[in-house]
Design a protein around this motif. Structure first.
Motif, PDB file in Angstrom:
ATOM      1  N   ALA A 102       0.828  -1.204   0.000  1.00 33.48           N
ATOM      2  CA  ALA A 102       0.000   0.000   0.000  1.00 33.48           C
ATOM      3  C   ALA A 102       0.863   1.255   0.000  1.00 33.48           C
ATOM      4  N   LEU A 103       1.888   1.266   0.817  1.00 35.81           N
ATOM      5  CA  LEU A 103       2.787   2.422   0.852  1.00 35.81           C
ATOM      6  C   LEU A 103       3.502   2.594  -0.480  1.00 35.81           C
ATOM      7  N   ASP A 104       3.874   1.498  -1.113  1.00 36.50           N
ATOM      8  CA  ASP A 104       4.524   1.574  -2.428  1.00 36.50           C
ATOM      9  C   ASP A 104       3.576   2.170  -3.472  1.00 36.50           C
ATOM     10  N   LEU A 105       2.297   1.814  -3.408  1.00 40.04           N
ATOM     11  CA  LEU A 105       1.328   2.357  -4.361  1.00 40.04           C
ATOM     12  C   LEU A 105       1.115   3.856  -4.136  1.00 40.04           C
ATOM     13  N   ILE A 106       1.063   4.273  -2.874  1.00 41.07           N
ATOM     14  CA  ILE A 106       0.927   5.701  -2.576  1.00 41.07           C
ATOM     15  C   ILE A 106       2.148   6.460  -3.103  1.00 41.07           C
ATOM     16  N   LYS A 107       3.326   5.892  -2.872  1.00 37.95           N
ATOM     17  CA  LYS A 107       4.553   6.492  -3.391  1.00 37.95           C
ATOM     18  C   LYS A 107       4.499   6.574  -4.915  1.00 37.95           C
ATOM     19  N   ILE A 162       0.641  10.487   4.976  1.00 36.48           N
ATOM     20  CA  ILE A 162       1.201  11.821   4.770  1.00 36.48           C
ATOM     21  C   ILE A 162       2.721  11.752   4.719  1.00 36.48           C
ATOM     22  N   LYS A 163       3.314  11.007   5.627  1.00 41.74           N
ATOM     23  CA  LYS A 163       4.771  10.842   5.611  1.00 41.74           C
ATOM     24  C   LYS A 163       5.244  10.243   4.294  1.00 41.74           C
ATOM     25  N   THR A 164       4.507   9.268   3.782  1.00 38.26           N
ATOM     26  CA  THR A 164       4.885   8.614   2.526  1.00 38.26           C
ATOM     27  C   THR A 164       4.812   9.597   1.362  1.00 38.26           C
ATOM     28  N   LEU A 165       3.762  10.416   1.322  1.00 40.44           N
ATOM     29  CA  LEU A 165       3.626  11.419   0.266  1.00 40.44           C
ATOM     30  C   LEU A 165       4.787  12.412   0.299  1.00 40.44           C
ATOM     31  N   ILE A 166       5.185  12.802   1.491  1.00 41.76           N
ATOM     32  CA  ILE A 166       6.303  13.733   1.629  1.00 41.76           C
ATOM     33  C   ILE A 166       7.613  13.074   1.210  1.00 41.76           C
ATOM     34  N   ASN A 167       7.861  11.886   1.726  1.00 38.11           N
ATOM     35  CA  ASN A 167       9.117  11.192   1.432  1.00 38.11           C
ATOM     36  C   ASN A 167       9.250  10.823  -0.044  1.00 38.11           C
TER      37      ASN A 167
END
Length: 320
Positions: A102-107, A162-167
């Motif tokens: 999921a985090l990879d998809l958001i990234k 939010i952290k993932t979007l920023i990073n």
């Protein structure tokens, strides 16, 4: 080695501050925002009438996301909002996607917007999109605000995304379609408490020109937001065009923040079928954008049901 590392950290910190400052300065300018993602993805054959909505394309049609971003940049957009409104860890889990995936998809949502930006408008900005908890419920609650969570629950839902979007390299965060005042307060605290500061705006979901979707007087929300540190803009989105002018006027009189508007044309959303029904449009961007500019809005685009041709029209008005 210690002092060399310290110096490098200081350089990185200064670069980060300069980047944040330069983005904030740009948000003071007259800028064109992009238009609907889901509407264009539907035209490209992507399924959107389920709990993931346009985030389905992150799983199975990333090329189409890139194409939509590219079309909006070619239409004149200065800012792209990532296809992550409905992309959150909890929603992905419901369809069998694990936490790290999921985090990879958001990234990936950020990376696709950045690639389109680099290809068609290198001076453009990428806004990492955060949708409300109501969008995750997939029952139309982003238009009612009828949910009640604790701060800890909102933090668990929003913070990692939010952290993932920023990073992933977002230039700013676009907090979209926020219908619930308690959630707005929570998201502001979540972002302001992060160690890596980034410009962001809060865009409201409204019941009418005087009221947040959850029933809170709009005046109270605007005044509260205007007093918070860290916020780089205030906006309203996914309401009909006719509501925008009085809301912009109210915002302009109550705050000095940049004002962002991205309405839908006035079509009707059915939360059960998750589809839109077209209705006759009494107002157009051609008629209204000059009024919004005169009332104090400076970042203008479109939300659901808008298309690249609308963004071309907005560009023509703002940049000429």
């Amino acid at each position: 080695m210690f002092f060399m590392k310290l110096k490098l950290d200081m350089i990185k910190s200064e670069k980060s501050k300069m980047t944040k400052t330069s983005v904030e300065k740009r948000l003071q300018e007259k800028l064109v925002l992009d238009g609907a993602m889901g509407t264009e993805l539907e035209k490209l054959g992507v399924k959107t009438n389920d709990l993931l909505w346009s985030a389905n394309a992150l799983i199975n049609n990333q090329k189409s996301i890139y194409q939509v971003h590219a079309d909006y940049f070619k239409a004149g957009a200065d800012i792209a909002i990532t296809d992550t409104y409905q992309a959150n860890i909890a929603a992905f889990a419901k369809v069998g996607i694990n936490h790290d995936q999921a985090l990879d998809l958001i990234k990936k949502g950020v990376e696709l917007a950045k690639q389109a930006r680099d290809d068609f408008n290198p001076a453009g900005l990428v806004a990492g999109c955060v949708g409300p908890y109501g969008a995750y419920l997939a029952n139309g609650a982003e238009y009612t605000g009828t949910y009640d969570l604790s701060f800890a629950e909102y933090q668990k839902f929003h913070q990692e995304k939010i952290k993932t979007l920023i990073n992933a390299g977002s230039d700013l965060i676009s907090v979209d379609t926020m219908p619930n005042f308690a959630e707005i307060k929570s998201v502001v605290k979540i972002i302001n408490d992060l160690p890596n500061k980034i410009p962001y705006w809060i865009s409201l979901s409204v019941k009418d020109e005087n009221t947040l979707s959850d029933g809170t007087p709009l005046r109270d929300v605007i005044i509260w937001l205007g007093k918070q540190s860290g916020i780089s803009g205030i906006g309203v989105n996914c309401t009909k065009i006719e509501n925008i002018t009085p809301i912009v006027s109210l915002m302009h009189h109550l705050t000095d923040l940049p004002i962002v508007v991205y309405p839908n044309p006035g079509d009707i959303y059915d939360p059960q079928t998750k589809t839109w029904t077209s209705v006759p449009h009494t107002d157009t961007f051609e008629q209204e954008v000059p009024r919004w500019l005169a009332e104090g809005a400076n970042i203008i685009g479109g939300c659901c049901r808008t298309i690249p041709q609308d963004i071309e029209q907005i560009t023509e008005i703002i940049k000429n």
